[in-house]
Each structure stands twice: as C-alpha cells, then as structure tokens.
Design a protein around this motif. Structure first.
Motif, PDB file in Angstrom:
ATOM      1  N   GLU A   1      36.889  28.111  37.253  1.00  0.00           N
ATOM      2  CA  GLU A   1      35.927  28.622  38.248  1.00  0.00           C
ATOM      3  C   GLU A   1      36.496  28.666  39.666  1.00  0.00           C
ATOM      4  OE1 GLU A   1      32.006  26.838  37.932  1.00  0.00           O
ATOM      5  OE2 GLU A   1      32.298  26.715  35.763  1.00  0.00           O
ATOM      6  N   ALA A   2      37.284  27.646  40.022  1.00  0.00           N
ATOM      7  CA  ALA A   2      37.779  27.592  41.410  1.00  0.00           C
ATOM      8  C   ALA A   2      38.732  28.750  41.674  1.00  0.00           C
ATOM      9  CB  ALA A   2      38.466  26.250  41.672  1.00  0.00           C
ATOM     10  N   ILE A   3      39.703  28.945  40.774  1.00  0.00           N
ATOM     11  CA  ILE A   3      40.684  30.034  40.997  1.00  0.00           C
ATOM     12  C   ILE A   3      39.989  31.392  40.891  1.00  0.00           C
ATOM     13  CG2 ILE A   3      42.773  31.156  40.078  1.00  0.00           C
ATOM     14  CD1 ILE A   3      43.355  28.602  41.637  1.00  0.00           C
ATOM     15  N   ALA A   4      39.017  31.522  39.961  1.00  0.00           N
ATOM     16  CA  ALA A   4      38.302  32.807  39.833  1.00  0.00           C
ATOM     17  C   ALA A   4      37.550  33.119  41.132  1.00  0.00           C
ATOM     18  CB  ALA A   4      37.339  32.768  38.655  1.00  0.00           C
ATOM     19  N   THR A   5      36.894  32.107  41.692  1.00  0.00           N
ATOM     20  CA  THR A   5      36.175  32.327  42.959  1.00  0.00           C
ATOM     21  C   THR A   5      37.153  32.784  44.040  1.00  0.00           C
ATOM     22  OG1 THR A   5      34.633  30.577  42.345  1.00  0.00           O
ATOM     23  CG2 THR A   5      34.654  31.215  44.666  1.00  0.00           C
ATOM     24  N   LEU A   6      38.313  32.103  44.098  1.00  0.00           N
ATOM     25  CA  LEU A   6      39.297  32.437  45.140  1.00  0.00           C
ATOM     26  C   LEU A   6      39.970  33.791  44.870  1.00  0.00           C
ATOM     27  CD1 LEU A   6      40.637  28.813  45.522  1.00  0.00           C
ATOM     28  CD2 LEU A   6      39.451  30.140  47.294  1.00  0.00           C
ATOM     29  N   ALA A   7      40.133  34.149  43.588  1.00  0.00           N
ATOM     30  CA  ALA A   7      40.693  35.480  43.269  1.00  0.00           C
ATOM     31  C   ALA A   7      39.730  36.555  43.785  1.00  0.00           C
ATOM     32  CB  ALA A   7      40.906  35.628  41.763  1.00  0.00           C
ATOM     33  N   GLY A   8      38.435  36.323  43.599  1.00  0.00           N
ATOM     34  CA  GLY A   8      37.441  37.262  44.133  1.00  0.00           C
ATOM     35  C   GLY A   8      37.511  37.315  45.653  1.00  0.00           C
ATOM     36  N   ASP A   9      37.611  36.143  46.282  1.00  0.00           N
ATOM     37  CA  ASP A   9      37.704  36.098  47.757  1.00  0.00           C
ATOM     38  C   ASP A   9      38.957  36.834  48.233  1.00  0.00           C
ATOM     39  OD1 ASP A   9      35.453  34.495  47.761  1.00  0.00           O
ATOM     40  OD2 ASP A   9      36.570  32.613  47.905  1.00  0.00           O
ATOM     41  N   GLY A  10      40.064  36.630  47.508  1.00  0.00           N
ATOM     42  CA  GLY A  10      41.319  37.287  47.879  1.00  0.00           C
ATOM     43  C   GLY A  10      41.186  38.800  47.797  1.00  0.00           C
ATOM     44  N   LEU A  11      40.565  39.296  46.734  1.00  0.00           N
ATOM     45  CA  LEU A  11      40.394  40.750  46.578  1.00  0.00           C
ATOM     46  C   LEU A  11      39.504  41.318  47.672  1.00  0.00           C
ATOM     47  CD1 LEU A  11      39.974  40.938  42.688  1.00  0.00           C
ATOM     48  CD2 LEU A  11      41.853  41.905  44.037  1.00  0.00           C
ATOM     49  N   LEU A  12      38.418  40.606  47.980  1.00  0.00           N
ATOM     50  CA  LEU A  12      37.490  41.085  49.016  1.00  0.00           C
ATOM     51  C   LEU A  12      38.198  41.175  50.372  1.00  0.00           C
ATOM     52  CD1 LEU A  12      34.718  41.723  50.271  1.00  0.00           C
ATOM     53  CD2 LEU A  12      34.273  39.270  50.336  1.00  0.00           C
ATOM     54  N   THR A  13      38.910  40.109  50.706  1.00  0.00           N
ATOM     55  CA  THR A  13      39.525  40.066  52.040  1.00  0.00           C
ATOM     56  C   THR A  13      40.695  41.048  52.141  1.00  0.00           C
ATOM     57  OG1 THR A  13      38.945  37.731  51.993  1.00  0.00           O
ATOM     58  CG2 THR A  13      40.362  38.452  53.790  1.00  0.00           C
ATOM     59  N   ASP A  14      41.520  41.077  51.084  1.00  0.00           N
ATOM     60  CA  ASP A  14      42.676  41.984  51.114  1.00  0.00           C
ATOM     61  C   ASP A  14      42.246  43.444  51.130  1.00  0.00           C
ATOM     62  OD1 ASP A  14      44.225  39.741  51.093  1.00  0.00           O
ATOM     63  OD2 ASP A  14      45.100  40.037  49.109  1.00  0.00           O
TER      64      ASP A  14
ATOM     65  N   LEU B   1      49.761  31.840  40.848  1.00  0.00           N
ATOM     66  CA  LEU B   1      48.528  31.715  40.060  1.00  0.00           C
ATOM     67  C   LEU B   1      47.413  32.587  40.633  1.00  0.00           C
ATOM     68  CD1 LEU B   1      47.106  30.339  37.707  1.00  0.00           C
ATOM     69  CD2 LEU B   1      46.444  28.485  39.270  1.00  0.00           C
ATOM     70  N   LEU B   2      47.278  32.570  41.956  1.00  0.00           N
ATOM     71  CA  LEU B   2      46.230  33.384  42.591  1.00  0.00           C
ATOM     72  C   LEU B   2      46.479  34.874  42.332  1.00  0.00           C
ATOM     73  CD1 LEU B   2      43.789  33.682  44.473  1.00  0.00           C
ATOM     74  CD2 LEU B   2      45.387  33.715  46.400  1.00  0.00           C
ATOM     75  N   LEU B   3      47.724  35.306  42.521  1.00  0.00           N
ATOM     76  CA  LEU B   3      48.044  36.731  42.322  1.00  0.00           C
ATOM     77  C   LEU B   3      47.829  37.133  40.865  1.00  0.00           C
ATOM     78  CD1 LEU B   3      51.266  37.048  44.532  1.00  0.00           C
ATOM     79  CD2 LEU B   3      48.937  37.749  45.095  1.00  0.00           C
ATOM     80  N   GLU B   4      48.195  36.240  39.949  1.00  0.00           N
ATOM     81  CA  GLU B   4      48.006  36.537  38.518  1.00  0.00           C
ATOM     82  C   GLU B   4      46.512  36.714  38.226  1.00  0.00           C
ATOM     83  OE1 GLU B   4      50.113  33.792  35.791  1.00  0.00           O
ATOM     84  OE2 GLU B   4      48.387  34.124  34.455  1.00  0.00           O
ATOM     85  N   ALA B   5      45.681  35.830  38.789  1.00  0.00           N
ATOM     86  CA  ALA B   5      44.229  35.918  38.547  1.00  0.00           C
ATOM     87  C   ALA B   5      43.667  37.200  39.170  1.00  0.00           C
ATOM     88  CB  ALA B   5      43.530  34.682  39.115  1.00  0.00           C
ATOM     89  N   MET B   6      44.171  37.566  40.346  1.00  0.00           N
ATOM     90  CA  MET B   6      43.699  38.815  40.983  1.00  0.00           C
ATOM     91  C   MET B   6      44.097  40.024  40.141  1.00  0.00           C
ATOM     92  SD  MET B   6      44.614  37.731  44.917  1.00  0.00           S
ATOM     93  CE  MET B   6      44.316  39.279  45.766  1.00  0.00           C
ATOM     94  N   ARG B   7      45.366  40.035  39.673  1.00  0.00           N
ATOM     95  CA  ARG B   7      45.837  41.163  38.856  1.00  0.00           C
ATOM     96  C   ARG B   7      45.124  41.213  37.508  1.00  0.00           C
ATOM     97  NH1 ARG B   7      50.880  43.792  40.136  1.00  0.00           N
ATOM     98  NH2 ARG B   7      51.270  44.202  37.938  1.00  0.00           N
ATOM     99  N   TYR B   8      44.809  40.053  36.959  1.00  0.00           N
ATOM    100  CA  TYR B   8      44.143  40.006  35.649  1.00  0.00           C
ATOM    101  C   TYR B   8      42.876  40.868  35.663  1.00  0.00           C
ATOM    102  CZ  TYR B   8      41.673  38.088  31.579  1.00  0.00           C
ATOM    103  OH  TYR B   8      40.983  37.950  30.389  1.00  0.00           O
ATOM    104  N   SER B   9      42.094  40.729  36.721  1.00  0.00           N
ATOM    105  CA  SER B   9      40.855  41.522  36.792  1.00  0.00           C
ATOM    106  C   SER B   9      41.120  42.934  37.304  1.00  0.00           C
ATOM    107  CB  SER B   9      39.823  40.827  37.685  1.00  0.00           C
ATOM    108  OG  SER B   9      39.373  39.661  37.033  1.00  0.00           O
TER     109      SER B   9
END
Ligand code: GRG
Length: 296
Positions: A108-121, A32-40
C-alpha cells in the motif's frame, strides 16, 4: 473511409512510446518507485483520454506532437487515480487490467507513492511541453485547467462525493453532478486542452466543450452498464461491484434499457456538437460511437 481500429492502435502506440520515455527503466535507488509507476502506466488500458487529447488537437488542425506531452500528463493522472482507487481505503480492488492491482504487488505504501509520483510528474511533463513549439501562455492555461479538472473541483472532489453517497439514494441530477466531477472533468480537459494546444479558435473550443460534456457523461453511463452486464474476464477488473457497494448508478436509477437509450442520446448530442467540423474531426466522431458501443 476512416478506420478507427487503426487510428486507436497508432495513437496508443505513440502515447505508450512517450510514456515509456517519461518514466525511465528502473535502476539505482529509485528503482522500486519507478518500477511501481511503470507497472501501472505501461500495464494496459484503452488510452482513451490521451487519444482524445490528440484527436481534439488534430480536429482543429494541430499536429499531434503539439499535444503529446499533455496527452501523457492526462494518462499519468488517470493511472494515479486508478492506483489510489484500487487501495483498500477506497474501492479495495485486487484486479486491474487483468493483473493484480498495484498495491497487491508493491504494497500500500509504495502504491500510494507511485500514484503521487505519477500525479506530480504529470505537471512536470506538461510544463515542459512549452518547448514543443506551443506558446507558454497556452501551456500555462492548460496547466491550470488540468489541475482544476484533477483536483478538489474535479476528480478528487467527485471521488469524495462518491464515497459520501454510498448507501444513499441519489437523484438523477445528483448522480450527473457526481460523475461530471469524478469522471467527466478529466475527459473534458483532455478534449478541450488538446484542442487549445492545437490552436483552437474560441468558436471551436465552445463546440468541443459541448462535445466533451456529452462524451464524458456517455462514458460513465456505459461504465455503469458494463458493471452490470460484463464479466470480470471481459473487463479485466471486478464487475457487479456498484450494487454490492450500495452505489447509485444510471441502471439503478433508470433501468438498463433507459440507460442504454440515454447513452445513445448523449452520443447524438456529442456528434451534433461537431457539426461545424469537417473530416479532421472524424476520429472524434468515431471515438464517441466507440465509447457508447464498447464492450470493455
Ligand atoms: C487522493 C486518494 C486520492 C484520490 C484520487 C481515486 C480518485 C482520486 C479518483 C477516482 C477516479 C476514478 C477511478 C474514477 C473512475 C473512472 C473510471 C470509470 C475509470 C476507468 O476508465 P477507463 O475504462 O480505464 O478509461 P482504462 O485505462 O482501464 O481503459
């Protein structure tokens, strides 16, 4: 004759192929996290910042491969900022790149974490580019510069000033300061970082520093103009929102015509800054004109 359209398409394709490899196809417990990151990350956008990073690397004679990890890192940070900026606690936007914003699809929670994942990665990707033949000391300096541009001294700090400025009248200098941090810092580091990774001399870095300052500000002046003049369909995001939010903008301070003139003056300054470069800087020159004349 240099063809910008072709250059933008080829470089965007290069960046998108690399980004697709960085955030893998979703499977397993992280799906789910990877899908949300890829979506954007793979959901559109002009890819201006990573293309500028590659163009700056090429302008100083570096092969684009030297800056591709950095270019991806910059685009990941840009996408994180868009995801967070669209959240209800920020700009509260339902539409991005002509599609529902990340939080409208994933919550909102997954979107926030998708943003955090992109920033950190993003920093993992940049740090690993030390293995692409770039000296570790140059990569280390670029890591520090990117963190400075994205963090409290740059984009995040600028966003806070922006939030605190709503409903207040700003002076032109205050508005320029806000945008130098919120938007300008990421443009600036894209160009200077790309050039550094390409092996730029101190003189070349000084010229590109001036180019980047003028281009970053020109981008924001035109962004403000498009918010007034363009349609939601054209932009793939809500327009006319600055006035509704009571935000100071270049058109609200200077008027539309003077803002357009100001953008052209900044384009001129950006082109002047490249006067010592030969044809290797043609992509940067053409992008500066594109940024000022764009319609989306
Ligand atoms: C920690 C919540 C938190 C903060 C993140 C949200 C944020 C910090 C900063 C906001 C930065 C931001 C969204 C600035 C606006 C800059 C701008 C005009 C973006 C659009 O750039 P384009 O047109 O985008 O290059 P695409 O990718 O659509 O082409």
């Amino acid at each position: 004759m240099f063809q910008l359209d072709r250059y933008l398409k080829e470089r965007a394709a290069l960046v998108e192929r690399a980004l697709s490899g960085i955030v893998p196809d979703p499977s397993g417990p992280d799906a789910l996290l990877l899908e949300a990151m890829r979506y954007s990350l793979l959901g559109g956008g002009k890819r201006l910042r990573p293309i500028l990073a590659l163009a700056a690397c090429e302008a100083v004679g570096g092969a684009p491969e030297r800056a591709i990890g950095f270019a991806c890192a910059v685009e990941m940070i840009h996408n994180y900022s868009l995801i967070h900026d669209d959240l209800p606690c920020m700009d509260d936007d339902d539409l991005r790149h002509g599609r529902p914003s990340n939080h409208k699809v994933y919550g909102e929670a997954i979107a926030t974490l998708a943003g955090d994942g992109l920033l950190t990665d993003a920093f993992k990707v940049l740090a690993r580019s030390a293995s692409d033949g770039v000296p570790s000391s140059v990569v280390l300096q670029t890591v520090a510069d990117l963190a400075h541009a994205a963090g409290s001294a740059g984009m995040v700090g600028g966003q806070v000033i922006d939030l605190q400025s709503e409903g207040r009248t700003l002076t032109l200098d205050e508005l320029k300061h806000l945008h130098a941090k919120k938007t300008g810092a990421l443009f600036h580091v894209s160009i200077v970082g790309g050039a550094r990774l390409g092996g730029a001399s101190d003189t070349q870095l000084a010229s590109l520093n001036e180019f980047a300052r003028a281009l970053g500000l020109a981008f924001q002046v035109v962004d403000d103009l498009l918010d007034v003049e363009a349609t939601t369909e054209q932009m793939g995001k809500r327009t006319r929102k600055d006035e509704a939010a009571g935000k100071a903008t270049f058109p609200s301070l200077l008027g539309v015509e003077k803002s357009r003139q100001f953008a052209r003056e900044l384009e001129h300054q950006a082109l002047e800054a490249l006067s010592a470069f030969g044809p290797s800087a043609d992509p940067l020159r053409a992008i500066a004109t594109f940024v000022v004349e764009r319609k989306q």
